[in-house]
Design a protein around this motif. Structure first.
Motif, PDB file in Angstrom:
ATOM      1  N   PRO A  76     -34.713  -9.382 -26.238  1.00  0.00           N
ATOM      2  CA  PRO A  76     -33.495 -10.483 -26.737  1.00  0.00           C
ATOM      3  C   PRO A  76     -31.980  -9.934 -26.125  1.00  0.00           C
ATOM      4  O   PRO A  76     -31.093 -10.604 -26.229  1.00  0.00           O
ATOM      5  CB  PRO A  76     -33.500 -10.349 -28.318  1.00  0.00           C
ATOM      6  N   ASN A  77     -31.789  -8.759 -25.653  1.00  0.00           N
ATOM      7  CA  ASN A  77     -30.497  -8.173 -25.419  1.00  0.00           C
ATOM      8  C   ASN A  77     -30.343  -8.031 -23.987  1.00  0.00           C
ATOM      9  O   ASN A  77     -30.415  -7.140 -23.319  1.00  0.00           O
ATOM     10  CB  ASN A  77     -30.666  -6.576 -25.840  1.00  0.00           C
ATOM     11  N   LYS A  78     -30.344  -9.226 -23.577  1.00  0.00           N
ATOM     12  CA  LYS A  78     -30.198  -9.594 -22.117  1.00  0.00           C
ATOM     13  C   LYS A  78     -28.758  -9.344 -21.818  1.00  0.00           C
ATOM     14  O   LYS A  78     -27.826  -9.923 -22.483  1.00  0.00           O
ATOM     15  CB  LYS A  78     -30.640 -10.931 -21.522  1.00  0.00           C
ATOM     16  N   PRO A  79     -28.467  -8.888 -20.468  1.00  0.00           N
ATOM     17  CA  PRO A  79     -26.793  -8.985 -20.148  1.00  0.00           C
ATOM     18  C   PRO A  79     -26.373 -10.323 -19.835  1.00  0.00           C
ATOM     19  O   PRO A  79     -27.486 -11.231 -19.492  1.00  0.00           O
ATOM     20  CB  PRO A  79     -26.917  -8.248 -18.485  1.00  0.00           C
ATOM     21  N   PHE A  80     -25.180 -10.634 -19.790  1.00  0.00           N
ATOM     22  CA  PHE A  80     -24.787 -11.956 -19.662  1.00  0.00           C
ATOM     23  C   PHE A  80     -25.200 -12.672 -18.531  1.00  0.00           C
ATOM     24  O   PHE A  80     -25.732 -13.893 -18.478  1.00  0.00           O
ATOM     25  CB  PHE A  80     -23.126 -12.057 -19.612  1.00  0.00           C
ATOM     26  N   TRP A  81     -25.169 -12.025 -17.322  1.00  0.00           N
ATOM     27  CA  TRP A  81     -25.532 -12.667 -16.109  1.00  0.00           C
ATOM     28  C   TRP A  81     -27.011 -13.031 -16.100  1.00  0.00           C
ATOM     29  O   TRP A  81     -27.469 -14.075 -15.550  1.00  0.00           O
ATOM     30  CB  TRP A  81     -25.267 -11.601 -15.009  1.00  0.00           C
ATOM     31  N   LEU A  82     -27.848 -12.270 -16.810  1.00  0.00           N
ATOM     32  CA  LEU A  82     -29.279 -12.925 -16.688  1.00  0.00           C
ATOM     33  C   LEU A  82     -29.520 -13.872 -17.888  1.00  0.00           C
ATOM     34  O   LEU A  82     -30.142 -14.964 -17.629  1.00  0.00           O
ATOM     35  CB  LEU A  82     -29.880 -11.582 -17.249  1.00  0.00           C
ATOM     36  N   ASP A  83     -28.783 -14.003 -18.719  1.00  0.00           N
ATOM     37  CA  ASP A  83     -29.054 -15.065 -19.759  1.00  0.00           C
ATOM     38  C   ASP A  83     -28.256 -16.295 -19.145  1.00  0.00           C
ATOM     39  O   ASP A  83     -28.878 -17.340 -19.339  1.00  0.00           O
ATOM     40  CB  ASP A  83     -27.856 -14.660 -21.051  1.00  0.00           C
ATOM     41  N   MET A  84     -27.129 -16.207 -18.178  1.00  0.00           N
ATOM     42  CA  MET A  84     -26.369 -17.250 -17.766  1.00  0.00           C
ATOM     43  C   MET A  84     -27.663 -17.805 -16.626  1.00  0.00           C
ATOM     44  O   MET A  84     -27.683 -19.171 -16.544  1.00  0.00           O
ATOM     45  CB  MET A  84     -25.481 -16.688 -16.962  1.00  0.00           C
TER      46      MET A  84
END
Length: 146
Positions: A76-84
């Motif tokens: 669940p703690n993905k970096p922003f770029w991966l979440d985007m």
């Protein structure tokens, strides 16, 4: 397996973006000649042929992206770029598939019946251009790992 999925993802992305770009450029070139049977037929064929590349390649981008994210097992703690890339990219792909499919068929229908009249394609061209900008924006965010 991850390397092959990355290859599919990037190849699908280039094909998808290139197909959208080709449709926009070719329809802008043909826009002034529309109204004759030959020009309308050519414009319909351009939409049909490049959509045959754009839609499957978008699906390949979506499937390969999902497989790569599952293989990464980040949690669940993905970096922003991966979440985007996951949420934004997936949403863009699904919206693009639906909207470009619907609008493309409407434009092709107008081209079929639109002899000797001005055929509106601005909404379709704007939609394609918007999706190209969104795709490049996601690629920028992912490549800079913001």
């Amino acid at each position: 397996m991850f390397g092959f999925m990355l290859f599919l993802h990037l190849t699908g992305l280039f094909t998808w973006l290139g197909s959208l770009f080709a449709i926009v450029v070719m329809l802008l070139i043909l826009k002034k000649q529309l109204g004759s049977q030959e020009s309308n037929t050519l414009a319909k064929r351009v939409i049909h042929i490049f959509s045959m590349f754009a839609h499957p390649s978008a699906v390949i981008v979506l499937i390969s992206g999902v497989v790569m994210i599952v293989q990464m097992e980040i949690g669940p703690n993905k970096p922003f770029w991966l979440d985007m890339m996951e949420k934004g990219g997936g949403t863009i792909i699904l919206l693009a598939l639906v909207l470009t499919g619907i609008l493309g068929s409407k434009v092709k229908k107008r081209l079929s019946i639109g002899q000797n009249q001005n055929i509106r394609m601005s909404g379709y061209l704007t939609t394609l251009t918007t999706f190209m900008v969104l795709i490049v924006s996601v690629v920028l965010i992912v490549s800079t790992k913001i």
